[in-house]
Write a protein that holds these residues in place. Sequence first.
Motif, PDB file in Angstrom:
ATOM      1  N   LEU A  82      35.873  41.767  41.236  1.00  0.00           N
ATOM      2  CA  LEU A  82      37.313  41.825  40.957  1.00  0.00           C
ATOM      3  C   LEU A  82      37.898  43.199  41.240  1.00  0.00           C
ATOM      4  O   LEU A  82      39.064  43.445  40.925  1.00  0.00           O
ATOM      5  CB  LEU A  82      37.575  41.455  39.488  1.00  0.00           C
ATOM      6  CG  LEU A  82      37.038  40.108  39.021  1.00  0.00           C
ATOM      7  CD1 LEU A  82      37.282  39.933  37.524  1.00  0.00           C
ATOM      8  CD2 LEU A  82      37.670  38.963  39.801  1.00  0.00           C
ATOM      9  N   ARG A  83      37.124  44.089  41.821  1.00  0.00           N
ATOM     10  CA  ARG A  83      37.573  45.476  41.961  1.00  0.00           C
ATOM     11  C   ARG A  83      38.722  45.619  42.952  1.00  0.00           C
ATOM     12  O   ARG A  83      39.496  46.587  42.865  1.00  0.00           O
ATOM     13  CB  ARG A  83      36.404  46.364  42.402  1.00  0.00           C
ATOM     14  CG  ARG A  83      35.856  46.050  43.783  1.00  0.00           C
ATOM     15  CD  ARG A  83      34.544  46.777  44.068  1.00  0.00           C
ATOM     16  NE  ARG A  83      34.060  46.500  45.415  1.00  0.00           N
ATOM     17  CZ  ARG A  83      34.341  47.257  46.468  1.00  0.00           C
ATOM     18  NH1 ARG A  83      35.107  48.324  46.312  1.00  0.00           N
ATOM     19  NH2 ARG A  83      33.873  46.955  47.649  1.00  0.00           N
ATOM     20  N   ARG A  84      38.862  44.704  43.883  1.00  0.00           N
ATOM     21  CA  ARG A  84      39.970  44.798  44.849  1.00  0.00           C
ATOM     22  C   ARG A  84      41.285  44.314  44.241  1.00  0.00           C
ATOM     23  O   ARG A  84      42.343  44.810  44.580  1.00  0.00           O
ATOM     24  CB  ARG A  84      39.654  43.991  46.115  1.00  0.00           C
ATOM     25  CG  ARG A  84      38.471  44.518  46.898  1.00  0.00           C
ATOM     26  CD  ARG A  84      38.236  43.687  48.152  1.00  0.00           C
ATOM     27  NE  ARG A  84      37.055  44.130  48.877  1.00  0.00           N
ATOM     28  CZ  ARG A  84      37.045  45.118  49.773  1.00  0.00           C
ATOM     29  NH1 ARG A  84      38.163  45.749  50.047  1.00  0.00           N
ATOM     30  NH2 ARG A  84      35.928  45.467  50.373  1.00  0.00           N
ATOM     31  N   ARG A  85      41.198  43.327  43.339  1.00  0.00           N
ATOM     32  CA  ARG A  85      42.413  42.758  42.766  1.00  0.00           C
ATOM     33  C   ARG A  85      42.906  43.572  41.574  1.00  0.00           C
ATOM     34  O   ARG A  85      44.097  43.810  41.422  1.00  0.00           O
ATOM     35  CB  ARG A  85      42.150  41.313  42.347  1.00  0.00           C
ATOM     36  CG  ARG A  85      43.370  40.614  41.770  1.00  0.00           C
ATOM     37  CD  ARG A  85      43.131  39.133  41.580  1.00  0.00           C
ATOM     38  NE  ARG A  85      42.867  38.463  42.858  1.00  0.00           N
ATOM     39  CZ  ARG A  85      42.666  37.151  42.973  1.00  0.00           C
ATOM     40  NH1 ARG A  85      42.680  36.376  41.899  1.00  0.00           N
ATOM     41  NH2 ARG A  85      42.433  36.601  44.148  1.00  0.00           N
ATOM     42  N   TRP A  86      42.007  43.984  40.692  1.00  0.00           N
ATOM     43  CA  TRP A  86      42.389  44.733  39.492  1.00  0.00           C
ATOM     44  C   TRP A  86      41.533  45.995  39.366  1.00  0.00           C
ATOM     45  O   TRP A  86      40.690  46.100  38.454  1.00  0.00           O
ATOM     46  CB  TRP A  86      42.215  43.864  38.242  1.00  0.00           C
ATOM     47  CG  TRP A  86      43.074  42.637  38.249  1.00  0.00           C
ATOM     48  CD1 TRP A  86      44.423  42.603  38.315  1.00  0.00           C
ATOM     49  CD2 TRP A  86      42.626  41.278  38.202  1.00  0.00           C
ATOM     50  NE1 TRP A  86      44.870  41.315  38.302  1.00  0.00           N
ATOM     51  CE2 TRP A  86      43.791  40.459  38.226  1.00  0.00           C
ATOM     52  CE3 TRP A  86      41.380  40.665  38.124  1.00  0.00           C
ATOM     53  CZ2 TRP A  86      43.726  39.082  38.204  1.00  0.00           C
ATOM     54  CZ3 TRP A  86      41.313  39.285  38.092  1.00  0.00           C
ATOM     55  CH2 TRP A  86      42.482  38.504  38.132  1.00  0.00           C
TER      56      TRP A  86
END
Length: 406
Positions: A82-86
């Motif tokens: 999820l590091r790209r989205r949040w």
Amino acid sequence: MTRTEYRWLLPSALADHELSGGDGGRSRRTVRDWIDDITAFLCAASIGVLALAAIDADHTTPDGVVFVDSLVGAAACCALWLRRRWPVGLAVSLTAVGIVEPVAAGALLIALFSLAVHRPFKPVAIVGAGALAVAPLQPLLRPDPTTSFIASTIIGVLLVLLVVSWGMVVRSRRQLVVTLRERARRAEAEAALRAEQAQRLAREAIAREMHDVLAHRLTLLSVHAGALEFRPDAPPAEVGRAAGVIRDSAHEALQDLREIIGVLRGPGEGDEGNRPQPTLVTLDALVEESVSAGMKVTLDNRVADPAEAPAATGRTVYRIAQEALTNARKHAPGAPVTVTVTGGPGDGLTIEVRNPAPTEPFERVPGSGQGLIGLTERATLAGGGLEHGPGPDGGFGVRAWLPWPA
């Protein structure tokens, strides 16, 4: 975000938009993104496994705590998807988890790196300062028997600074690439706009000149023709005088038209209306003139009967060869030039002028490209087309096709 809104973003805003993953990071992952995400997951998992092995080898931590550590570490590594989205929320959450969970240290470092890459300086500074502030808490709550508290704190601070600095460097480089790419796009668009504007200005100049010069002559024609129409019973002498004025005005209008077109053809060609117009037959003389000036020019005229070519088509071929030889003389002095003319009735005329890259150093002459723009416009108005550009050997070529009715 629409294509129009995307196009008018400022370079810095455009770079931030692309580096942040576009519309909230919901864009589809590319093959490179998958490789990066898998690599980040494996690196975080490797660090977590090493930390878990060190905890288990200590034999002072209860088995239940080790089991919880392994679960939390696995969850932290999985959360990296999820590091790209949040990126901000993930980095804050893993910073809090890392206070009591050394197995999540690898995931925390990857999250801080991603945050520095995908977000601007302000959130990176805030979250990074928080990670530095809590760096002493983890060795205080979960001390490592083999490492002192001070050493563990220093190592934690240095690792946070390293990954954040590295991420900011990567972001700066990507911003530079995005900005340079956008500038290149704008330069191409501006060049196309300048070429279009040059063509429009040339057409407007022709229209103004024709209006200014021919308006007076045509007005005289209209006045005298109207007088003859309304006075059909005028004396023969007066009718003859009016007809003479109409004839003289028509001849002068044609002469003025020739002079206008002669002036607008190019610099230094204003006297062209008083001399024979060039044709395909006079192409040999043009080549001989260039050879006498020191150029190495080879003419390959494969047209069976050049004299049968239409006058306008032959004149256009002559002008294209003239401009191409001039450009070769300016931008590739000493290089051999080949002029090839092929075609016939029904097939059209094709002229190709090519030269290799110059082998000797020379002083470059700046060019505006207006000559090639004018040739393209001339070929288009004649019903044909023209292409020009550098060749694979570093030279330059001009190729045009013009119609020749059967």
